[in-house]
Design a protein around this motif. Sequence first.
Motif, short mmCIF file in Angstrom:
data_model
loop_
_atom_site.label_atom_id
_atom_site.label_comp_id
_atom_site.label_asym_id
_atom_site.label_seq_id
_atom_site.Cartn_x
_atom_site.Cartn_y
_atom_site.Cartn_z
N UNK A 416 16.14 44.49 -22.97
CA UNK A 416 15.42 45.03 -21.82
C UNK A 416 16.09 44.60 -20.52
N UNK A 421 14.95 46.70 -17.23
CA UNK A 421 13.51 46.93 -17.22
C UNK A 421 12.84 45.67 -16.68
N UNK A 422 11.94 45.79 -15.70
CA UNK A 422 11.21 44.59 -15.27
C UNK A 422 10.25 44.16 -16.35
N UNK A 423 9.81 42.95 -16.38
CA UNK A 423 10.14 41.84 -15.49
C UNK A 423 11.25 40.98 -16.07
N UNK A 427 16.55 43.46 -14.23
CA UNK A 427 15.99 44.39 -13.25
C UNK A 427 16.24 43.89 -11.83
N UNK A 450 21.24 55.10 -11.51
CA UNK A 450 19.91 54.97 -12.16
C UNK A 450 19.80 55.92 -13.33
N UNK A 454 19.23 54.94 -17.19
CA UNK A 454 18.15 55.47 -18.04
C UNK A 454 18.71 55.90 -19.38
N UNK B 137 7.22 47.22 -4.33
CA UNK B 137 8.10 46.76 -5.39
C UNK B 137 7.33 46.08 -6.51
N UNK B 140 5.90 48.65 -8.56
CA UNK B 140 6.91 49.25 -9.42
C UNK B 140 7.17 48.36 -10.64
N UNK B 141 7.22 47.05 -10.41
CA UNK B 141 7.50 46.14 -11.51
C UNK B 141 6.40 46.23 -12.57
N UNK B 144 6.52 49.65 -14.42
CA UNK B 144 7.53 49.75 -15.46
C UNK B 144 7.20 48.82 -16.62
N UNK B 145 6.74 47.61 -16.28
CA UNK B 145 6.53 46.61 -17.32
C UNK B 145 5.47 47.08 -18.30
N UNK B 148 6.51 48.55 -21.74
CA UNK B 148 7.02 47.80 -22.89
C UNK B 148 5.93 47.57 -23.95
N UNK B 174 10.56 56.47 -17.94
CA UNK B 174 11.55 55.64 -17.25
C UNK B 174 12.43 56.48 -16.34
N UNK B 178 12.81 55.66 -12.41
CA UNK B 178 14.04 55.13 -11.85
C UNK B 178 14.44 55.90 -10.59
N UNK B 181 12.57 54.61 -7.92
CA UNK B 181 13.09 53.32 -7.43
C UNK B 181 14.10 53.55 -6.30
#
Lengths: 519, 574
Positions: A416, A421-423, A427, A450, A454, B137, B140-141, B144-145, B148, B174, B178, B181
């Motif tokens: 990741x 990918x965060x966290x 990233x 970007x 992806x 931000x 955004x984190x 995206x997180x 998972x 994603x 992106x 982002x």
Amino acid sequence: MTLPSLSLADFFPLLPAILMVVGACILLLSEVFLSATSSRAYQAVLTVVTSVAAGAVAVAMMFEPPREVMLGFGVLDPFSSFLTFVVSVCVGLAALSSVGFLRNRGAERGEFYALMLFASAGMSLLAMSNELITLFVNIEVLSIATYALTAYLRRGTRPSEAGFKYFILGAFSSAVLLYGAALLYGATGTTNLSAMVGPLGGAMQAQPALVYTGVVLVGAGFAFKIAAVPFHMWTPDVYEGAPSPVSALMSAGVKAAAFAAMVRVFFTLGQGIDPRLPLALFSALAFLTMVGGNLLAIPQRNVKRMLAYSSIAHAGYLLLGVAALFVTAPGEQFRLLGPSELTGGSPLDLARAGALRGILYYLLAYTFSAVGAFAMVSALERREDEEKGTAWDLERFSGLAQRRPGWAFAMAAFMLSLGGIPPTIGFMSKLLIFQSAVDAGLIGLTIVAVLSSAAGVYYYLRVVVYMFMRPVPEGAQVLERNWGTELALVVSTAAVVVLGIIPGPITAWLEQAGTLFGR
Amino acid sequence: MSFFDNHLLNLVVFLPLLFAALVLVLPASEAGQIRTVTLIGMLVDAVFGVWAYMRYVPGGPEFQLEYRVPWFEMFGTSYHIGVDGLAVSLLLLTVFLGPLVVMASTTYISHRIKEFHLALLVLQTTMLGALVSLDVLLFYIFFEAMLIPMYLMVGVWGAEDRQMAAVKFFLYTLAGSLLMLVAIIAVYFISAPAGSRSFDYAAIYNGLLDANRQLSACAAGPEGACDSLTGLARTLYTWGPWLFGAFALAFAIKVPMWPVHTWLPDAHVQAPVAGSMILAGVMLKMGTFGFWRFAIPFFPVATQGARPFLAVLSVIGIVYGALMCLAQRDIKKLIAYSSVSHLGYCMLGILAVTAEGATGSAYQMLNHGVSTGALFLLFGFLYERRHTRLMADFGGIAKVMPMFTTAFLIITFSSVAVPGTNGFIGEFLVLLGTFKSDLGAAAGNVHLTAVFGAFATLGVILGAAYMLWMVQKVFFGGLTHRENQHLPDLSLREGVTVLPFLILVLVMGLMPQPFLDRINPSTERFLARARVGTPGATVDPSQVRVEVMSLPSKQTAAAPSAPVPLAAVPSTRQ
């Protein structure tokens, strides 16, 4: 001719490299007194201790004022110190992951670790080099050590093939670099980078062809070293054939040092020549490398080769950061690369410091993630399968989550992080690179970056799919645990996850590290 | 603000993570303990979530329960959380679903129980975090997180094609985010001069506000209004639509709007019952929430241009989703497509930019979480008994499972918006808002408003048709399959899990006011901000500007978000 007199204090800036060389010499000498059956556990420990010491010294040096050292042959600036820190991290983790790897193959020898330390001393000095001959010598120091490491396991055809290929192409690229350096010397009459800036302007007027050829050849030489598309052909074969810890060292450490030297050389040249040349060069390389590396990685079922192509792709993102260094006035260069209005328009100093920080942070993040991933590969491979070529198949990762949940978590974190990918730290570092690229007005390239990242997530996720979503295959081999590998995994996983959430001292160091000597 | 108030949201967000750490140290073989600890964690979190909901004062400042500390300053960001009315309502929905999802999975998930509950708890934290983030931000984190754990949930515990569905879900979302982002970074740079930049919501919004006003005035245009555009306004004129497009694409994929909805049926069908419930209940709302909080307020002028287009996509989504439902034989897929249709209403309500529409849309977000979450839950019970998703395998279930049928019918009524249920209020307000809107005028012909409204109404009718048709095929008629003759009715655990949904359907249907009270202030501010882009609209400046707490440190001096007294804000009324 008088010999220069150097006091002891003049050697202080070289302390990390000196520590590494001393450590390597101790390893070499002590090996002589060991019998074939003696325990060699101390060797990895000594390597790690050496690298920790070197890293600590490097961190302390980040707060030293930037200056010329060793009569101007090198410079000490926070940029080079941070890079030495990255190299220390890399060699320490790689040494840890070598313990089990070498033991499984009955190949524990002091030379292995000594070569690693020699290579990293070369990397550290390369980042400090401010003179073309010194630079070349340091490239050779680190390259020759890694050639030997690549072919370290002499049994079988793959290591020899990899070592030979690496040697031939490495020597070729060094020659190209040297030729370019010679042309630049011919044009300016000096090999010292700081001294070159002045005459370069005049040389541009007098002999533009000579200067341009020199610049392009030096660029091509570096492009080989950092494995930028279209100079990347050797990478997958070499990384696959080399012992996995060595692949880790090459993909992170060697690349980091080559990037540092390239940034320093071109940053200096960029002050003398039209900065649009390096901008065009690095933008084109970045574009090709990002897209090419990611697309080529997609069909790979061999995880080690996939990591090799992924390291190419990551060189592409780094090149994006390098390209951002050479934007002088956003929008004036190429409309194609991005709209003029959509930029930060930060003062040039701020923007460049940001790009330098981005490059360094990215190198650190990549080091943690890639070395961790290679450590995992080395933990799973078996010698018997190497000739068949199935040692690194995705199938190896099937059902890892049930067999070793900790390992699967670690590998998932690395994947990741590499995917951005965060966290994760991956990233955060990508964000910093993209931020500086957008600040410089390279919006078009950033969008390419970007989108290709992806695409990259697809092949990183595939590993996660195999680990978490596939059943354990019938008759899977027993997974041996080894303290070295486990420690390497724990450290890099912790770094990848925690540094993605808590900035820690790293960002404070980075604040410093945006300073390049002579700016 | 007491210490507790300051940290209440932190507590709500990170409590699940704390319990995840607790679950981590439990032995994997102790399924019962793991479930209990997770359930307790979710329940405690729900208590604090409800508390936060109660602490929110509807008439107070826009963002409440704020907390802000420096975090990754080098990147221009800070750890800044707080809630407005919509966010706190969605937060309530999220913590409400939490324990129910755990209870729903008790028997459904039979392998790798520990990992499942870890994923569930982590997912909860990321979703709550995204809702409360006031830093773009940070949002955004979290945004995206949350992919998972959801990806793992679909891919590990899903049905037969789970891997394909999981990867598709991940990559689709994603790719969109992106691009967002890049847009976020670009907005960060243009919204303030060097040295005072920040990813903070208020900094970015207030930074763009004046330029947006100028652009709007220019579009409304007395002669010469366009002559004095600042550089930022000109940048926004050229690139605003692209930036808005990047934001809109990311959120449209999440909503999902037609034609980027294709990941949804796969993900929903393959996901385990918990995954479907969370996906439908909360995650889809991140898309509509994103439009509401970020995409539209940041780019009101670009929104004004894109509104007809997006409204057309929403209406297509409504009708297309309903038609797809009519064609389904797979019950879970039907519920999934009904989500496409329902979220179309949410989008239409937002795009109408009328008080009714926006309120209805926000209410519909909550309703959809309740009703579709419950539908997936109930279908999950049925699936556990029969292990088939096809309507043809059922029939006459009402005879053997009367309680189950009753519950399903009530939820169905909510889903098709029968008066008295919560669904009615939401859909009615959205339709009303659409008919009263200026969507037609924005699209070039005043009469088109009625067309939008008519198609949306058609969706309601089709919605009733497909749901009732499905209910009829599954529950009524004769028992056509022998396997179904001895299906057990709802167990106590299942009954307890469903009951909160049934209660909420009726409470929200009959007493909407407490819920609307909290949504309304957000609605007003949203409308004011969206109307900045409407030429000639009057906007109350006090509703527009975003006021937040500033960083309690050295940065305060340079922070662009340093609050300007309201009186000093120049009014742009015309």
